[in-house]
Structure formats: structure tokens, C-alpha cells
Design a protein around this motif. Structure first.
Motif, PDB file in Angstrom:
ATOM      1  N   VAL A  68       1.047  -1.468   0.063  1.00  0.00           N
ATOM      2  CA  VAL A  68      -0.085   0.030   0.077  1.00  0.00           C
ATOM      3  C   VAL A  68       0.903   1.293  -0.022  1.00  0.00           C
ATOM      4  O   VAL A  68       0.751   2.278  -0.598  1.00  0.00           O
ATOM      5  N   ARG A  69       1.933   1.162   0.802  1.00  0.00           N
ATOM      6  CA  ARG A  69       2.845   2.299   0.753  1.00  0.00           C
ATOM      7  C   ARG A  69       3.483   2.615  -0.443  1.00  0.00           C
ATOM      8  O   ARG A  69       3.811   3.857  -0.883  1.00  0.00           O
ATOM      9  N   ARG A  70       3.868   1.592  -1.015  1.00  0.00           N
ATOM     10  CA  ARG A  70       4.515   1.856  -2.644  1.00  0.00           C
ATOM     11  C   ARG A  70       3.833   2.360  -3.407  1.00  0.00           C
ATOM     12  O   ARG A  70       4.065   3.346  -4.011  1.00  0.00           O
ATOM     13  N   GLY A  71       2.423   2.011  -3.413  1.00  0.00           N
ATOM     14  CA  GLY A  71       1.451   2.622  -4.294  1.00  0.00           C
ATOM     15  C   GLY A  71       1.135   4.136  -3.900  1.00  0.00           C
ATOM     16  O   GLY A  71       1.168   4.899  -4.848  1.00  0.00           O
ATOM     17  N   LEU A  72       1.009   4.498  -2.824  1.00  0.00           N
ATOM     18  CA  LEU A  72       1.111   5.905  -2.245  1.00  0.00           C
ATOM     19  C   LEU A  72       2.437   6.805  -2.486  1.00  0.00           C
ATOM     20  O   LEU A  72       2.222   8.009  -2.674  1.00  0.00           O
ATOM     21  N   ASP A  73       3.284   6.114  -2.413  1.00  0.00           N
ATOM     22  CA  ASP A  73       4.646   6.919  -2.821  1.00  0.00           C
ATOM     23  C   ASP A  73       4.802   7.477  -4.264  1.00  0.00           C
ATOM     24  O   ASP A  73       5.094   8.378  -4.570  1.00  0.00           O
ATOM     25  N   GLU A  74       4.179   6.663  -5.067  1.00  0.00           N
ATOM     26  CA  GLU A  74       3.693   6.997  -6.480  1.00  0.00           C
ATOM     27  C   GLU A  74       3.165   8.337  -6.803  1.00  0.00           C
ATOM     28  O   GLU A  74       3.334   9.036  -7.720  1.00  0.00           O
ATOM     29  N   ILE A  75       2.086   8.481  -5.845  1.00  0.00           N
ATOM     30  CA  ILE A  75       1.346   9.887  -6.077  1.00  0.00           C
ATOM     31  C   ILE A  75       1.858  10.891  -4.924  1.00  0.00           C
ATOM     32  O   ILE A  75       1.005  11.673  -4.368  1.00  0.00           O
ATOM     33  N   LYS A  76       2.921  10.618  -4.417  1.00  0.00           N
ATOM     34  CA  LYS A  76       3.626  11.574  -3.320  1.00  0.00           C
ATOM     35  C   LYS A  76       2.788  11.694  -2.221  1.00  0.00           C
ATOM     36  O   LYS A  76       2.517  12.729  -1.477  1.00  0.00           O
ATOM     37  N   LEU A  77       2.227  10.451  -1.714  1.00  0.00           N
ATOM     38  CA  LEU A  77       1.456  10.302  -0.392  1.00  0.00           C
ATOM     39  C   LEU A  77       2.045   9.237   0.619  1.00  0.00           C
ATOM     40  O   LEU A  77       1.290   8.728   1.381  1.00  0.00           O
ATOM     41  N   GLY A  78       3.170   9.290   0.582  1.00  0.00           N
ATOM     42  CA  GLY A  78       3.945   8.362   1.372  1.00  0.00           C
ATOM     43  C   GLY A  78       3.972   8.397   2.869  1.00  0.00           C
ATOM     44  O   GLY A  78       4.189   7.475   3.677  1.00  0.00           O
ATOM     45  N   GLY A  79       3.599   9.610   3.133  1.00  0.00           N
ATOM     46  CA  GLY A  79       3.423  10.063   4.547  1.00  0.00           C
ATOM     47  C   GLY A  79       2.233   9.702   5.192  1.00  0.00           C
ATOM     48  O   GLY A  79       1.988  10.190   6.446  1.00  0.00           O
ATOM     49  N   ALA A  80       1.156   9.057   4.466  1.00  0.00           N
ATOM     50  CA  ALA A  80      -0.008   8.609   4.785  1.00  0.00           C
ATOM     51  C   ALA A  80      -0.244   7.689   5.866  1.00  0.00           C
ATOM     52  O   ALA A  80       0.906   6.913   6.044  1.00  0.00           O
ATOM     53  N   VAL A  81      -1.021   7.694   6.803  1.00  0.00           N
ATOM     54  CA  VAL A  81      -1.288   6.452   8.038  1.00  0.00           C
ATOM     55  C   VAL A  81      -1.969   5.541   7.349  1.00  0.00           C
ATOM     56  O   VAL A  81      -3.034   5.552   6.922  1.00  0.00           O
ATOM     57  N   ILE A  82      -1.445   4.232   7.276  1.00  0.00           N
ATOM     58  CA  ILE A  82      -2.115   3.097   6.919  1.00  0.00           C
ATOM     59  C   ILE A  82      -2.348   1.984   7.936  1.00  0.00           C
ATOM     60  O   ILE A  82      -1.371   1.791   8.857  1.00  0.00           O
ATOM     61  N   GLN A  83      -3.529   1.636   8.023  1.00  0.00           N
ATOM     62  CA  GLN A  83      -3.981   0.701   8.931  1.00  0.00           C
ATOM     63  C   GLN A  83      -4.736  -0.559   8.261  1.00  0.00           C
ATOM     64  O   GLN A  83      -5.588  -0.250   7.566  1.00  0.00           O
ATOM     65  N   GLN A  84      -4.303  -1.604   8.603  1.00  0.00           N
ATOM     66  CA  GLN A  84      -4.962  -2.930   8.264  1.00  0.00           C
ATOM     67  C   GLN A  84      -6.224  -2.937   8.863  1.00  0.00           C
ATOM     68  O   GLN A  84      -6.446  -2.458  10.362  1.00  0.00           O
ATOM     69  N   PHE A  85      -7.374  -3.057   8.146  1.00  0.00           N
ATOM     70  CA  PHE A  85      -8.921  -2.875   8.505  1.00  0.00           C
ATOM     71  C   PHE A  85      -9.516  -4.391   8.525  1.00  0.00           C
ATOM     72  O   PHE A  85      -9.913  -4.733   7.296  1.00  0.00           O
ATOM     73  N   GLY A  86      -9.507  -5.172   9.487  1.00  0.00           N
ATOM     74  CA  GLY A  86      -9.917  -6.572   9.531  1.00  0.00           C
ATOM     75  C   GLY A  86      -9.188  -7.567   8.908  1.00  0.00           C
ATOM     76  O   GLY A  86      -8.124  -7.912   9.661  1.00  0.00           O
ATOM     77  N   ASP A  87      -9.272  -7.980   7.653  1.00  0.00           N
ATOM     78  CA  ASP A  87      -8.317  -8.965   7.037  1.00  0.00           C
ATOM     79  C   ASP A  87      -7.176  -8.248   6.363  1.00  0.00           C
ATOM     80  O   ASP A  87      -7.067  -6.870   6.166  1.00  0.00           O
ATOM     81  N   VAL A  88      -6.390  -9.111   5.620  1.00  0.00           N
ATOM     82  CA  VAL A  88      -5.267  -8.595   4.936  1.00  0.00           C
ATOM     83  C   VAL A  88      -5.612  -8.043   3.408  1.00  0.00           C
ATOM     84  O   VAL A  88      -4.532  -7.778   2.701  1.00  0.00           O
ATOM     85  N   GLN A  89      -6.860  -7.784   3.200  1.00  0.00           N
ATOM     86  CA  GLN A  89      -7.183  -7.512   1.807  1.00  0.00           C
ATOM     87  C   GLN A  89      -7.773  -5.889   2.169  1.00  0.00           C
ATOM     88  O   GLN A  89      -8.115  -5.330   1.123  1.00  0.00           O
ATOM     89  N   GLU A  90      -8.073  -5.492   3.222  1.00  0.00           N
ATOM     90  CA  GLU A  90      -8.552  -4.285   3.480  1.00  0.00           C
ATOM     91  C   GLU A  90      -7.891  -3.324   4.465  1.00  0.00           C
ATOM     92  O   GLU A  90      -7.340  -3.634   5.415  1.00  0.00           O
ATOM     93  N   TYR A  91      -7.799  -1.796   3.924  1.00  0.00           N
ATOM     94  CA  TYR A  91      -6.905  -1.052   4.827  1.00  0.00           C
ATOM     95  C   TYR A  91      -7.570   0.172   4.677  1.00  0.00           C
ATOM     96  O   TYR A  91      -8.378   0.782   3.893  1.00  0.00           O
ATOM     97  N   LEU A  92      -7.227   1.023   5.812  1.00  0.00           N
ATOM     98  CA  LEU A  92      -7.587   2.383   6.170  1.00  0.00           C
ATOM     99  C   LEU A  92      -6.505   3.388   5.756  1.00  0.00           C
ATOM    100  O   LEU A  92      -5.337   2.987   6.205  1.00  0.00           O
ATOM    101  N   ILE A  93      -6.703   4.352   5.005  1.00  0.00           N
ATOM    102  CA  ILE A  93      -5.808   5.399   4.456  1.00  0.00           C
ATOM    103  C   ILE A  93      -6.032   6.606   5.389  1.00  0.00           C
ATOM    104  O   ILE A  93      -7.219   7.195   4.562  1.00  0.00           O
ATOM    105  N   ARG A  94      -5.226   7.356   5.947  1.00  0.00           N
ATOM    106  CA  ARG A  94      -5.469   8.499   6.449  1.00  0.00           C
ATOM    107  C   ARG A  94      -4.469   9.705   5.758  1.00  0.00           C
ATOM    108  O   ARG A  94      -3.224   9.641   6.010  1.00  0.00           O
ATOM    109  N   LEU A  95      -5.125  10.432   5.113  1.00  0.00           N
ATOM    110  CA  LEU A  95      -4.316  11.349   4.380  1.00  0.00           C
ATOM    111  C   LEU A  95      -4.537  12.847   4.965  1.00  0.00           C
ATOM    112  O   LEU A  95      -5.635  13.153   5.459  1.00  0.00           O
TER     113      LEU A  95
END
Length: 312
Positions: A65-92
């Protein structure tokens, strides 16, 4: 009523100094934890920003997830797994883009980085001013609740009981926030609702103990009986009710914590901590009642002069 403490005769008042030491220690430790961590971990409700919930069509990792966000200059976002390993919360953080545009950029970037399909499940946007306003309103809500309780208890019982009730509630709130900070739980609007629930629960339990003390106090002291024995008797008589009620509420909150899902996880966690601290404080608060009453009686006997030591 079910009695689990038949003929209970515990000397709570004799151990009251331990209550004071423990309560003071819990509060200092909680405040130190909050200060050490630079404040509470406020969620997007209170800080402002954009929350994006995404779901991959196959397992993914935080690094992916972090690698994808780095591509659009959002690498500093907070990432949190949400439930299982397929779902994530991203706080921008706050940005100039509109929420729809931002979520589309995130979706495309994550899909490209993971070579997978990514679904946007939720997008929430809170402005910075709204976040600050919510922080103030949350503080006002808690203070208003405590003021209302102070007035009600002072009117219903005694101003002394109202003041002690507020001290007990402040203890419960501070300790709960300290545990939330220690475990890095998020302070959000649902957690605020949990804190207000704790305020109501804590005062309900405390009032039951106060009511029994008042009832015993109204009968007066028998010959040779001390005020400490009166308070101890009242606390032992309400012990079964206090423990059974708290245990039932704790079980309900535990079920919510285990099976309520990620959305309710922080809310139910705050409730679990609040129930434990509320039960403890309802017992410990009676020690304050006893010491206050002893001090008042000693002062009355001394004609307004408080002696160095008041006999319990």
C-alpha cells in the motif's frame, strides 16, 4: 437478587490509603503517558483530512500500500489494516484535491502497484476547522456532563457527595484516556460517546454506594460504633450488586470488542477500561466520603478548629 458475597465483611476503609496511592498513581501514570506520546491519537474526526477505505481483490501488505502511495507523493499517509489482509484504512493529510479526485488517484496508484483490483469502500473528508470545533465540543460535552452530575448529586444527596463524584469521574476519564494513549488507540467520535457512557455508568454505580451510606448515616451511630464501620457496612452490602452489574456490562462490552468489527473496536475497548475503572472508583470514592465526614465531625467538635488528627 443473587448474592455472591454472602455476609461480606471486608475492611475497605482500613485499606483506604492504598486506594489513594493506587488512584493517584494511575492518574499520574496516565497523564505522563499522554504527555510522553505528545497528546492523544486523534482520529480524522478531530484533526481533519481524508479517510479512504480500500479493499484489494487479493491479499496485500502495508508495504505494498505504501509503495502505491509513494507513486503519487502520499507516502506520509497513515495506513492501518482493517479486518483482514485485503482491506486497509488510509488517512491522508489536508490537501488541495477534492475527495473524489483524491480517492480516484489513490485507487489507480494502489491497483497499479499491486497489479490487482482495488475497490474504494469509503471516503470521509473533514475540514481542519471542523476538526478543531469538534475537539472543543467534545471537551464541552464532557465538562457539561460532569457539571450536571455535580449539581444533581449535590441536590439529591450532599454537596460533598457531588464533589467526590466529580473527582471519581475525572479519575475514570483520565485513566481511560491514559490506557487509550498507551495502547495507541484512536480518539474518535465513537470513543467520545464511550467516554460519556462511562461518565453515566460511573456515577450510577457511585450513587448506589452513596445512597446506602446515607441510609446508614440517617440511623445514627450505635453505641461504640465508628463512622468507618458504618461506611464499611454500606460498602459490603452493595458489593454483590456492584460486582454483578459491572461483570454483566463488562461481558457485553467484551462481546462487542471481540465480534463488533474494526469500526467498534476502539469504542468497545474504551468501554471495557471504563467499566473496570468505574467499578474501582465507586468503591474507592467511599473512602473519600469517610475521610470527609470524619474531618467535618472533628471540625464541629473543635468549634471550627480542625485538629491535627481526626479519629476515624
Amino acid at each position: 437478587m443473587l448474592q455472591i458475597f454472602v455476609n461480606a465483611n471486608y475492611d475497605f476503609i482500613g485499606k483506604r490509603r492504598w486506594f489513594y496511592v493506587a488512584s493517584g498513581g494511575f492518574m499520574l501514570l496516565s497523564l505522563a503517558t499522554i504527555l510522553f506520546r505528545g497528546g492523544l491519537n486523534y482520529g480524522i474526526d478531530f484533526t481533519g483530512g481524508t479517510l479512504v477505505q480500500v479493499r484489494y481483490d487479493k491479499p496485500a501488505t502495508v508495504d505494498l500500500v505504501r509503495r502505491g502511495l509513494d507513486e503519487i507523493k502520499l507516502g506520509g499517509a497513515v495506513i492501518q489494516q482493517f479486518g483482514d489482509v485485503q482491506e486497509y484504512l488510509i488517512r491522508l493529510p489536508q490537501g488541495g484535491e477534492k475527495p473524489d479526485q483524491l480517492s480516484k488517484q489513490v485507487q489507480d496508484a494502489l491497483a497499479k502497484a499491486a497489479d490487482a483490483k482495488v475497490e474504494i469502500r469509503r471516503v470521509e473528508f473533514v475540514g481542519p476547522q471542523v476538526g478543531r470545533d469538534l475537539q472543543l465540543q467534545a471537551l464541552y460535552a464532557v465538562l457539561a456532563g460532569m457539571a450536571g452530575i455535580l449539581i444533581y448529586v449535590a441536590f439529591r444527596f450532599h454537596y460533598r457527595d457531588g464533589a467526590i463524584s466529580v473527582v471519581a469521574i475525572a479519575h475514570d476519564i483520565i485513566v481511560t484516556l491514559g490506557v487509550m494513549s498507551l495502547t495507541h488507540r484512536e480518539m474518535s467520535l465513537p470513543v467520545l460517546a464511550a467516554l460519556l457512557t462511562i461518565v453515566g455508568y460511573s456515577i450510577n454505580d457511585t450513587i448506589v454506594v452513596f445512597d446506602r451510606i446515607r441510609e446508614s448515616r440517617g440511623k445514627g451511630l450505635r453505641k461504640g460504633q465508628t463512622w468507618a464501620e458504618v461506611v464499611n457496612t454500606a460498602m459490603n452490602q452493595t458489593l454483590s450488586r456492584t460486582v454483578l452489574t459491572s461483570f454483566t456490562v463488562f461481558l457485553s462490552a467484551l462481546v462487542l470488542f471481540l465480534f463488533g468489527g474494526e469500526v467498534l473496536r476502539d469504542f468497545s475497548f474504551a468501554l471495557l477500561v471504563g467499566v473496570v475503572t468505574g467499578t474501582y472508583s465507586s468503591i474507592a470514592a467511599a473512602s473519600l466520603v469517610m475521610d470527609w465526614e470524619t474531618w467535618s465531625r472533628a471540625r464541629a467538635r473543635a468549634g471550627g478548629k480542625v485538629p491535627a488528627k481526626a479519629k476515624a
